[in-house]
Design an enzyme around this catalytic site. Structure first.
Site, PDB file in Angstrom:
ATOM      1  N   GLU A   4       0.830  -1.208   0.000  1.00 18.03           N
ATOM      2  CA  GLU A   4       0.000   0.000   0.000  1.00 18.03           C
ATOM      3  C   GLU A   4       0.865   1.260   0.000  1.00 18.03           C
ATOM      4  O   GLU A   4       0.527   2.247  -0.667  1.00 18.03           O
ATOM      5  CB  GLU A   4      -0.968  -0.004   1.188  1.00 18.03           C
ATOM      6  CG  GLU A   4      -1.934  -1.180   1.220  1.00 18.03           C
ATOM      7  CD  GLU A   4      -2.760  -1.368  -0.050  1.00 18.03           C
ATOM      8  OE1 GLU A   4      -2.912  -0.396  -0.829  1.00 18.03           O
ATOM      9  OE2 GLU A   4      -3.237  -2.487  -0.289  1.00 18.03           O
ATOM     10  N   ASP A  34       3.196  -4.597  -5.696  1.00 20.71           N
ATOM     11  CA  ASP A  34       3.638  -5.904  -5.176  1.00 20.71           C
ATOM     12  C   ASP A  34       5.162  -5.973  -5.114  1.00 20.71           C
ATOM     13  O   ASP A  34       5.741  -6.447  -4.124  1.00 20.71           O
ATOM     14  CB  ASP A  34       3.126  -7.034  -6.074  1.00 20.71           C
ATOM     15  CG  ASP A  34       1.753  -7.529  -5.670  1.00 20.71           C
ATOM     16  OD1 ASP A  34       1.252  -7.128  -4.598  1.00 20.71           O
ATOM     17  OD2 ASP A  34       1.173  -8.328  -6.431  1.00 20.71           O
TER      18      ASP A  34
END
Length: 638
Positions: free
Chosen positions: A487, A550
């Site tokens: 995030e 990611d």
């Protein structure tokens, strides 16, 4: 955590970790998938249904007024005897309103009420942060959605599109008959709906096009916007819901409004009316009788490969909790997460931000100017963990009307919709609320909001396998640590990088750094683009932002894990692969490939570790192993 076969990891990390589970895992008939995330969803569902059923039965008393209103509504949702007795009756007044429309002048007169009620219209208005000045809420005008999940389904040669439309047409014809239309009338409504739907398709974006956030910002002067339609007075409609005179309207789908008169005109009025009826019946059948509820899931189940609809008990639970989501989230957060865990995870987030900051400060491809601005953005990053500090005031206005008071499930939902939309429109031109949560605490997910520059971690995801005191620190970093850093990385992915520390759409990069970053993003696109999965191929452009996040998340979490005394990178990579375990129907996997900005779970587990040098030393991966990726092919961005 069990040890895994190193030889198996060399061939396929995901299968080495999850292979035994995959052999025995069964997708429940009312699911389209099962696995890490879904297991948590199911466990929370079971826990909260138990609690709320006890409250609904009167054996436990809710401890606050909003929860009391929720339980009253939950009882209505659970009362299928009453819902079946009511049949389609609750929706008939809305249908009659559409049936009685004579022309655009008539629609114009009723438009304010319909906007507040959230009834189907050929465009919609809403209020959100102005992307160039996120301190203030601006007005947005949106295009309607299509029947098929993405415009690519309408392409000639797409075999899924016609099959799905046939299922939709059959379902809607039967649903419309249950509201009182004769079969030939129902078929005519559906035919017109499909025709009007086709008129929308050329002027809206595909999922891939929508994945570029910067292209959402298409401000149009209000005077130009109101001239969009020759047949509706858009100024009067706007003034009826907004208290003031907007300078600008933001159009995420500008082409639709450029061609508005080709779609919304007197020649198409009959088509549009029938499209509105079909949209209404599809949207609200789930609040009516059980027969209509089940029938209305036919199309979505075909899309996802789900064999059976949810049973009555689960459907009532999701209907009620979806309506009172933040009330339910606060209950879950306080009872099952608590202030101590909230503080603990908040510290973990701050720790991950510190790791990220160190990595930015020693970054070798950013110039000093861009690097300093990136650190400033990171310093301003807002953190929300567990659950909100307080409930949004709109929920205090939700008062459930019981059958004795003339209320039913649908009438309450329409009333709540009206209150929520009135509240939303009242925020136009006012300061944005950066403390507002867009996910409830019982949601198994997390997010970064680029307009607010905040990261949010609901309580529901903060448990095993993502996070547990029973797991080693390395396993936790491979789970929740990577999620947290993922995030954070969204602040610097191809979308997030376009927004500054205040969430404003503003270029803070030097020209050289921006060009280099775009080349790195292209490398990430290439790494995933065209990979075979579920009989289809991954779209690297659609998934690039999540893949960048990611990669940054896993790399940053690994560095944090290595900073602990009990570092165990085998456990780190093992838990990373474990959290992505998923077994899904082919239909659902293919749907996600078309519309989801995330790569398939197995590829998220397998591809990203290949970019990290430590993965090779941890499992002795050699050039002739399937999991090997040559050093010059490894994508390293953050």
């Amino acid at each position: 955590m069990a040890t895994i076969n190193q030889a198996a990891v060399k061939q396929d990390l995901y299968d080495a970790v999850n292979g035994e589970w995959l052999k025995t895992a069964v997708i429940p008939d009312d699911h389209s998938s099962t696995g890490g995330f879904m297991d948590l969803v199911d466990a929370i569902e079971k826990t909260l249904m138990h609690d709320f059923d006890a409250m609904a039965a009167g054996t436990v008393t809710p401890d606050d007024p909003q929860l009391t209103e929720f339980i009253k509504f939950y009882r209505l949702a659970k009362d299928f005897d009453q819902r079946n007795a009511n049949g389609a009756e609750p929706i008939l007044p809305c249908l009659k309103q559409i049936d009685s429309l004579s022309d655009f002048a008539d629609l114009q007169q009723r438009m304010p009420d319909w906007i507040y009620d959230g009834l189907p219209l050929p465009f919609s208005l809403d209020v959100d942060a102005d992307m160039k000045n996120t301190k203030v809420n601006a007005l947005f005008a949106q295009a309607p959605g299509t029947i098929l999940p993405d415009k690519t389904y309408y392409d000639e040669g797409n075999q899924a599109g016609p099959k799905l439309l046939a299922i939709y047409a059959k379902m809607m014809t039967e649903l419309l008959q249950k509201t009182g239309y004769e079969k030939d009338e129902a078929q005519k409504i559906v035919d017109d709906t499909l025709q009007f739907d086709r008129l929308i398709v050329p002027w809206i974006k595909s999922a891939e096009e929508s994945a570029d956030y910067s292209k959402m910002y298409n401000p149009r002067k209000f005077n130009d916007f109101v001239n969009t339609s020759r047949y509706l007075d858009l100024a009067a409609i706007t003034y009826s819901v907004i208290d003031g005179n907007p300078d600008l309207v933001i159009l995420p789908e500008p082409a639709f409004f450029d061609h508005f008169n080709e779609v919304v005109n007197p020649d198409n009025f009959g088509l549009m009316k029938n499209w509105m009826k079909a949209k209404l019946v599809q949207r609200y059948s789930g609040y009516l009788s059980d027969e209509m509820r089940v029938l209305a899931t036919t199309y979505s189940r075909a899309l996802s490969g789900q064999k059976e609809p949810r049973n009555q008990a689960k459907s009532a639970y999701y209907l009620a909790t979806g309506t009172f989501d933040q009330v339910v989230g606060l209950y879950y957060g306080h009872k099952y997460f608590g202030e101590a865990a909230k503080a603990d995870v908040h510290q973990m987030v701050e720790k991950m931000i510190a790791v990220y900051k160190r990595r930015l400060q020693v970054n070798t491809w950013l110039s000093a100017d861009t690097r300093a601005k990136a650190v400033t953005k990171l310093d301003k990053l807002g953190i929300q963990v567990g659950y909100p500090d307080k409930l949004e005031t709109i929920y205090t206005k939700f008062k459930t009307h019981t059958p004795e008071q003339g209320g039913n499930v649908l009438s309450n939902v329409l009333h709540f919709n009206r209150l929520a939309r009135q509240d939303m429109f009242s925020k136009w031109g006012k300061a944005t609320d950066r403390t507002r949560w867009e996910m409830s605490a019982d949601t198994v997910n997390a997010y970064y909001h680029p307009f607010m520059n905040i990261i949010v971690f609901p309580a529901a995801i903060l448990q095993a396998p993502f996070y547990s005191l029973e797991q080693s620190s390395s396993a936790n970093y491979g789970g929740i640590g990577a999620v947290i850093a993922h995030e954070i990385s969204h602040a610097f992915d191809n979308n997030g990088a376009l927004f500054d520390e205040f969430g404003n759409l503003h270029n803070w990069w030097t020209e050289e750094d921006s060009a280099h970053f775009k080349e790195l993003a292209k490398s990430m696109i290439s790494e995933f683009d065209g990979l075979d999965f579920a009989g289809a191929k991954v779209n690297g452009t659609l998934t690039v932002s999540e893949n960048i996040a990611d990669a940054g998340g896993l790399s940053c979490a690994e560095e944090a894990a290595k900073g602990e005394d009990d570092v165990d990178l085998s456990a780190f990579f093992t838990n990373w692969a474990m959290v992505w375990r998923m077994k899904a129907t082919t239909e659902y996997m293919q749907l996600l490939l078309s519309i989801d900005v995330h790569a398939p779970a197995k590829l998220r587990a397998n591809v990203q570790p290949k970019n990290l040098d430590d993965f090779y030393t941890t499992f002795d991966i050699q050039p002739d192993d399937a999991m090997y990726l040559a050093p010059d092919k490894r994508v390293k961005i953050w």
